[in-house]
Design a protein around this motif. Structure first.
Motif, PDB file in Angstrom:
ATOM      1  N   VAL A 104     -61.946 -42.430   4.906  1.00 49.73           N
ATOM      2  CA  VAL A 104     -61.579 -42.622   6.305  1.00 49.73           C
ATOM      3  C   VAL A 104     -62.820 -43.053   7.065  1.00 49.73           C
ATOM      4  CG1 VAL A 104     -60.717 -41.523   8.403  1.00 49.73           C
ATOM      5  CG2 VAL A 104     -59.779 -40.860   6.174  1.00 49.73           C
ATOM      6  N   LEU A 105     -62.743 -44.203   7.728  1.00 49.15           N
ATOM      7  CA  LEU A 105     -63.867 -44.681   8.532  1.00 49.15           C
ATOM      8  C   LEU A 105     -63.497 -44.586  10.002  1.00 49.15           C
ATOM      9  CD1 LEU A 105     -66.663 -46.001   8.779  1.00 49.15           C
ATOM     10  CD2 LEU A 105     -65.506 -48.240   8.717  1.00 49.15           C
ATOM     11  N   ILE A 106     -64.322 -43.850  10.759  1.00 49.85           N
ATOM     12  CA  ILE A 106     -64.162 -43.740  12.209  1.00 49.85           C
ATOM     13  C   ILE A 106     -65.186 -44.653  12.856  1.00 49.85           C
ATOM     14  CG2 ILE A 106     -64.331 -42.214  14.195  1.00 49.85           C
ATOM     15  CD1 ILE A 106     -63.712 -39.882  12.254  1.00 49.85           C
ATOM     16  N   ALA A 107     -64.737 -45.576  13.675  1.00 51.01           N
ATOM     17  CA  ALA A 107     -65.652 -46.478  14.382  1.00 51.01           C
ATOM     18  C   ALA A 107     -65.358 -46.392  15.873  1.00 51.01           C
ATOM     19  CB  ALA A 107     -65.494 -47.910  13.886  1.00 51.01           C
ATOM     20  N   ALA A 108     -66.371 -46.085  16.652  1.00 48.89           N
ATOM     21  CA  ALA A 108     -66.223 -45.975  18.106  1.00 48.89           C
ATOM     22  C   ALA A 108     -67.223 -46.901  18.777  1.00 48.89           C
ATOM     23  CB  ALA A 108     -66.451 -44.534  18.562  1.00 48.89           C
ATOM     24  N   ASN A 109     -66.979 -47.190  20.065  1.00 52.41           N
ATOM     25  CA  ASN A 109     -67.841 -48.146  20.752  1.00 52.41           C
ATOM     26  C   ASN A 109     -69.253 -47.614  20.969  1.00 52.41           C
ATOM     27  OD1 ASN A 109     -66.755 -46.289  22.636  1.00 52.41           O
ATOM     28  ND2 ASN A 109     -67.222 -47.656  24.342  1.00 52.41           N
ATOM     29  N   LYS A 110     -69.415 -46.295  20.950  1.00 49.14           N
ATOM     30  CA  LYS A 110     -70.746 -45.684  21.074  1.00 49.14           C
ATOM     31  C   LYS A 110     -70.891 -44.568  20.048  1.00 49.14           C
ATOM     32  CE  LYS A 110     -71.108 -46.614  26.047  1.00 49.14           C
ATOM     33  NZ  LYS A 110     -71.263 -46.006  27.397  1.00 49.14           N
ATOM     34  N   PHE A 111     -72.119 -44.319  19.605  1.00 47.83           N
ATOM     35  CA  PHE A 111     -72.338 -43.264  18.616  1.00 47.83           C
ATOM     36  C   PHE A 111     -71.904 -41.911  19.159  1.00 47.83           C
ATOM     37  CE2 PHE A 111     -74.961 -39.813  16.918  1.00 47.83           C
ATOM     38  CZ  PHE A 111     -74.606 -39.903  15.580  1.00 47.83           C
ATOM     39  N   ARG A 112     -72.138 -41.671  20.441  1.00 48.39           N
ATOM     40  CA  ARG A 112     -71.756 -40.386  21.029  1.00 48.39           C
ATOM     41  C   ARG A 112     -70.260 -40.139  20.874  1.00 48.39           C
ATOM     42  NH1 ARG A 112     -73.064 -40.069  27.211  1.00 48.39           N
ATOM     43  NH2 ARG A 112     -71.374 -41.602  27.210  1.00 48.39           N
ATOM     44  N   ALA A 113     -69.470 -41.201  21.070  1.00 53.31           N
ATOM     45  CA  ALA A 113     -68.022 -41.059  20.926  1.00 53.31           C
ATOM     46  C   ALA A 113     -67.631 -40.810  19.472  1.00 53.31           C
ATOM     47  CB  ALA A 113     -67.331 -42.309  21.447  1.00 53.31           C
ATOM     48  N   ALA A 114     -68.263 -41.524  18.534  1.00 56.93           N
ATOM     49  CA  ALA A 114     -67.983 -41.310  17.108  1.00 56.93           C
ATOM     50  C   ALA A 114     -68.365 -39.897  16.695  1.00 56.93           C
ATOM     51  CB  ALA A 114     -68.742 -42.339  16.277  1.00 56.93           C
ATOM     52  N   ASN A 115     -69.504 -39.426  17.187  1.00 59.24           N
ATOM     53  CA  ASN A 115     -69.967 -38.081  16.860  1.00 59.24           C
ATOM     54  C   ASN A 115     -69.032 -37.022  17.444  1.00 59.24           C
ATOM     55  OD1 ASN A 115     -71.933 -36.208  15.777  1.00 59.24           O
ATOM     56  ND2 ASN A 115     -72.519 -35.797  17.901  1.00 59.24           N
ATOM     57  N   GLU A 116     -68.483 -37.278  18.640  1.00 58.32           N
ATOM     58  CA  GLU A 116     -67.558 -36.335  19.267  1.00 58.32           C
ATOM     59  C   GLU A 116     -66.302 -36.159  18.417  1.00 58.32           C
ATOM     60  OE1 GLU A 116     -65.645 -33.723  21.801  1.00 58.32           O
ATOM     61  OE2 GLU A 116     -67.760 -34.342  21.772  1.00 58.32           O
ATOM     62  N   ILE A 117     -65.798 -37.258  17.865  1.00 62.79           N
ATOM     63  CA  ILE A 117     -64.622 -37.172  16.995  1.00 62.79           C
ATOM     64  C   ILE A 117     -64.946 -36.374  15.745  1.00 62.79           C
ATOM     65  CG2 ILE A 117     -62.943 -38.504  15.651  1.00 62.79           C
ATOM     66  CD1 ILE A 117     -63.513 -40.826  17.655  1.00 62.79           C
ATOM     67  N   MET A 118     -66.130 -36.635  15.173  1.00 65.00           N
ATOM     68  CA  MET A 118     -66.535 -35.904  13.970  1.00 65.00           C
ATOM     69  C   MET A 118     -66.696 -34.411  14.260  1.00 65.00           C
ATOM     70  SD  MET A 118     -67.090 -36.140  10.765  1.00 65.00           S
ATOM     71  CE  MET A 118     -67.566 -37.784  10.263  1.00 65.00           C
ATOM     72  N   LEU A 119     -67.227 -34.067  15.426  1.00 63.95           N
ATOM     73  CA  LEU A 119     -67.384 -32.649  15.780  1.00 63.95           C
ATOM     74  C   LEU A 119     -66.023 -31.964  15.892  1.00 63.95           C
ATOM     75  CD1 LEU A 119     -70.253 -32.804  18.456  1.00 63.95           C
ATOM     76  CD2 LEU A 119     -70.388 -31.810  16.161  1.00 63.95           C
ATOM     77  N   ARG A 120     -65.034 -32.663  16.430  1.00 66.12           N
ATOM     78  CA  ARG A 120     -63.686 -32.079  16.538  1.00 66.12           C
ATOM     79  C   ARG A 120     -63.076 -31.870  15.156  1.00 66.12           C
ATOM     80  NH1 ARG A 120     -60.847 -34.429  22.017  1.00 66.12           N
ATOM     81  NH2 ARG A 120     -62.763 -34.808  23.175  1.00 66.12           N
TER      82      ARG A 120
END
Length: 531
Positions: A104-120
């Motif tokens: 599963v690859l999560i790609a977000a417009n900013k690293f902070r947003a990608a990291n937030e999804i990973m933290l959840r």
């Protein structure tokens, strides 16, 4: 040993033997079968105000998960702060835990947003009971690897993100806010990977109506092929299933809340972030709330490319209109059938490859089908059927075809532009000019928004969503069609004319159309044949 960036004490070591009870085995089986069952029973989230709490999905989130689960590719346009990221995190965790050897690859417009999804995802994993979750062999800031061979990787959206990876499921967060050039290059790089069997989930609020997200959204929203046939399962022409939610789908968000929020952030931003309207999007003729309500249905029958949506009822009055076209593969011709006094869309036909004479023959066939169906049902009187066509542009050729067939061979009365006293030239059919179109648009808008017109065609619903302001008038957005809308406008004009002259219909509908008193009526809108 797992590389830990979370709570090490809450991780499950990889490849450890475990003894299950029968109840636990049953729970695992149920989790594998249904992601919603898994979330409702075992998932916890970290609420910003209330801390740890059980994930209780709103009804629209249930539908969203179901859409993810049942479709290979999904694009979802959802208002801000509606739980779309939490829902996505929950689904991605389920997907990786209960499907072995997937990436599963999560790609977000900013690293902070990608990291937030990973933290959840990590928080939800750490709060799961041990018998439900797999062990972890890697637990980094940007990746998790389970002992079932599956992994979740988070990154920012760049042209090289995911290049060379074998991706089972790609998740794009707020894709509308990736820089346009980067979004195009990223999607170009990802398309071959997805074409080999990978799935994709895209969620975002809208931005420009000309970016890559908008292109994918409009393609997914178009669920009808060039021949007017509904694509199975409501999937769009680009292979994506479109899903949308309204701010009112979130409990507590009513009109009072909306007024307060508009005052805080402004109407433009509210429309974009909560009503999911694209920035720069032209104003549609029909209000966004009304368009949200319109859905369309599948035809109850298809006869010679005509989509029939309702049964023929002898006591009703039927209106049939043709908006002709050249029939050379560009603009579409369309025939619409509506009934009175219920104002229900009964049938529809459209094509861009049918010659004008055959367009008219199709109209004749549809009219005669209605007539014969009414007679077949034992109706003793004369069926009330009216027809017309647009007489400007390609209408001259269509009128000639009517003459060639013979108006008497149409089992209906033809409605024409009223002959004004003092005019020399008379042409049959209805003329669409600036004034008549504006009046018909205003009436159609009023009838739709007051829920009086019953639209059944999914093609017409789509065209209404892209029927936008153009100068002093309305027309299809570039790249879209408005043939069904234009033919429906003819029917709306016919409704007003018939209401004015047909006593049976007029008794029921004069309050709808505010028609003139008998002594102030226009000349008859049809020709009287005198032998």
């Amino acid at each position: 040993m797992a590389k830990n960036t979370g709570n090490f004490e809450k991780l499950k070591a990889p490849n450890q033997p475990i003894t299950y009870t029968q109840e636990q085995l049953n729970e695992i089986v149920n989790c594998v079968k249904d992601p919603i069952w898994f979330m409702e029973r075992f998932l916890y989230i970290q609420h910003p105000l209330h801390g740890k709490m059980h994930f209780e999905a709103y009804p629209f989130q249930h539908e969203l998960v179901k859409t993810y689960w049942q479709n290979r590719n999904t694009i979802a346009m959802i208002p801000r702060q509606s739980g779309k990221t939490t829902t996505a995190a929950a689904y991605l965790l389920w997907y990786a835990m209960f499907n072995p050897d997937v990436t599963v690859l999560i790609a977000a417009n900013k690293f902070r947003a990608a990291n937030e999804i990973m933290l959840r995802i990590k928080y939800a994993y750490e709060e799961l009971p041990n018998h439900i979750r797999p062990g972890v062999s890697e637990y980094n800031v940007t990746s998790i690897k389970f002992d079932n061979g599956s992994r979740i990787v988070a990154t920012t959206t760049t042209p090289d993100s995911g290049r060379g990876m074998s991706i089972s499921l790609l998740y794009l967060d707020e894709f509308a806010y990736v820089k346009p050039r980067v979004a195009v290059e990223f999607w170009t790089a990802m398309a071959p990977t997805l074409a080999t069997g990978g799935g994709c989930i895209i969620t975002s609020t809208p931005a420009s109506d000309e970016d890559m997200f908008a292109e994918l959204w409009f393609g997914a929203s178009n669920t009808v092929d060039e021949e007017g046939n509904e694509i199975p399962n409501g999937v769009g022409v680009n292979g994506f299933k479109a899903f949308s939610a309204h701010y009112s789908d979130v409990p507590g968000r009513d009109e009072k809340w909306a007024q307060s929020e508009r005052a805080k952030i402004g109407d433009d931003r509210f429309q974009r972030e909560y009503e999911c309207r694209f920035a720069g999007e032209e104003s549609t003729l029909i209000s966004s709330l009304c368009l949200q309500r319109l859905r369309g249905i599948d035809p109850i029958a298809r006869i010679a490319d005509v989509r029939w949506y309702d049964k023929i009822i002898p006591e009703r009055t039927y209106l049939v209109s043709l908006d002709p076209s050249a029939g050379v593969g560009k603009d579409h011709a369309c025939i619409e059938v509506w009934s009175l006094p219920d104002m229900v869309q009964v049938a529809e036909w459209n094509s861009n490859r049918t010659s004008i004479p055959n367009q008219v023959r199709n109209m004749q066939t549809m009219i005669n089908h209605i007539y014969q169906d009414i007679k077949r049902q034992g109706f003793k009187g004369e069926p009330e059927i009216y027809f017309t066509l647009e007489n400007n542009t390609w209408g001259e050729a269509a009128l000639q075809s009517v003459n060639d067939i013979g108006e008497e061979n149409f089992m209906a009365q033809m409605l024409n532009e009223p002959r004004r006293y003092g005019t020399v030239r008379f042409r049959k059919g209805l003329n669409t000019n600036g004034r008549s179109k504006a009046n018909a648009c205003a009436k159609m808008k009023s009838l739709l928004e007051s829920n009086k017109l019953k639209v059944n065609s999914k093609i017409l619903v789509r065209q209404l969503k892209f029927f936008v302001s153009k100068g002093d008038s309305f027309a299809a957005k570039p790249g879209e069609h408005d043939d069904c809308v234009m033919s429906t406008l003819l029917c709306v004009r016919m409704m007003q004319m018939v209401t004015n002259w047909d006593d049976k219909v007029g008794e029921l509908m004069r309050d709808v159309f505010d028609t003139d008193d008998a002594g102030q009526r226009d000349p008859l809108p049809f020709s009287i044949m005198i032998n």
